[in-house]
Design an enzyme around this catalytic site. Sequence first.
Site, PDB file in Angstrom:
ATOM      1  N   GLU A 194       0.811  -1.221   0.000  1.00 56.94           N
ATOM      2  CA  GLU A 194       0.000   0.000   0.000  1.00 56.94           C
ATOM      3  C   GLU A 194       0.846   1.273   0.000  1.00 56.94           C
ATOM      4  O   GLU A 194       0.325   2.352  -0.259  1.00 56.94           O
ATOM      5  CB  GLU A 194      -0.944  -0.014   1.221  1.00 56.94           C
ATOM      6  CG  GLU A 194      -2.013  -1.092   1.109  1.00 56.94           C
ATOM      7  CD  GLU A 194      -2.733  -1.396   2.429  1.00 56.94           C
ATOM      8  OE1 GLU A 194      -3.846  -1.927   2.366  1.00 56.94           O
ATOM      9  OE2 GLU A 194      -2.174  -1.124   3.508  1.00 56.94           O
TER      10      GLU A 194
ATOM     11  N   ASP B 242     -12.363  -5.817  -1.877  1.00 54.64           N
ATOM     12  CA  ASP B 242     -13.155  -7.068  -1.874  1.00 54.64           C
ATOM     13  C   ASP B 242     -14.515  -6.759  -1.259  1.00 54.64           C
ATOM     14  O   ASP B 242     -14.721  -5.669  -0.730  1.00 54.64           O
ATOM     15  CB  ASP B 242     -12.425  -8.146  -1.069  1.00 54.64           C
ATOM     16  CG  ASP B 242     -12.158  -7.706   0.369  1.00 54.64           C
ATOM     17  OD1 ASP B 242     -11.049  -7.250   0.655  1.00 54.64           O
ATOM     18  OD2 ASP B 242     -13.084  -7.780   1.200  1.00 54.64           O
TER      19      ASP B 242
END
Length: 256
Positions: free
Chosen positions: A18, A222
């Site tokens: 990230e 997700d």
Amino acid sequence: MLPLPNAPLGIIAAMPEEIEQLLEQLHQDPSMEMVSVGQRNYYVGSLWQQPCIVTLARIGKVAAATTVAALIHQFGVRAILFTGVAGGLGADLQIGDIVIAGSLMQHDVDASPLFPRHQIPMLNRSCFAPCPLLTEALMQASHNFIASTLESATAHTPVRRLPKVHLGLIVSGDQFISDKSARTALRAAIPDALAVEMEGGAIAQVCYEYDIPFAVMRTISDAADEDAPGSFSDFLNHVAGVYSYGVVHHFIRASL
Ligand code: ADE
């Protein structure tokens, strides 16, 4: 220690993917230094002329809380920005959308019947509000990132839908939510929750207790269901860092 106006901005994520592009950018600063405290590396330097400290918290609420505490005590940051991915709970969220925290809660806190479910014992609250100015700036930076990077990248390719930017409740707990029953239970317990992750609520609590402004940005990786492990890994490996880099870049450039 009261943060000075020119004190650094602390930028945190839970997973290396990230923040790897942000760290590459920070390494362009010849005066950048790495300081190790409590088994974490803090990269101290400038991003686009702004003093910043970028660090990896690792996963979970305790990991996030100790990292934020170090940023506050050891490095005297003026504000905290958290960037990373989350599972989508809100009905109109899609993978790739951005959720900016309008408020944060810890969904796994339950000291009932001593205290109401979700309330942080002895703090008398279950919700934490991020700094409105930083949050507005993150919203703007997210829109600018989508307009400048994704719109032009997809100009000649048919795409079903450009990512949307949402503002709302992010809930955190020490669980990766990856089945329908856990997702359904979470939505029933906290119907307003837009996204679930594992750090934001802890960061919010520490920043609240120390009165440090903060904001949280999450990209949906997700749907917190049975497909979550695969979707999460794909997104993390290929997309998450691009979003973090892009939005933080727009955020810092706008604050110059
Ligand atoms: N971060 C990204 N996806 C997540 C999920 N499904 N549960 C908890 N944290 C997440």
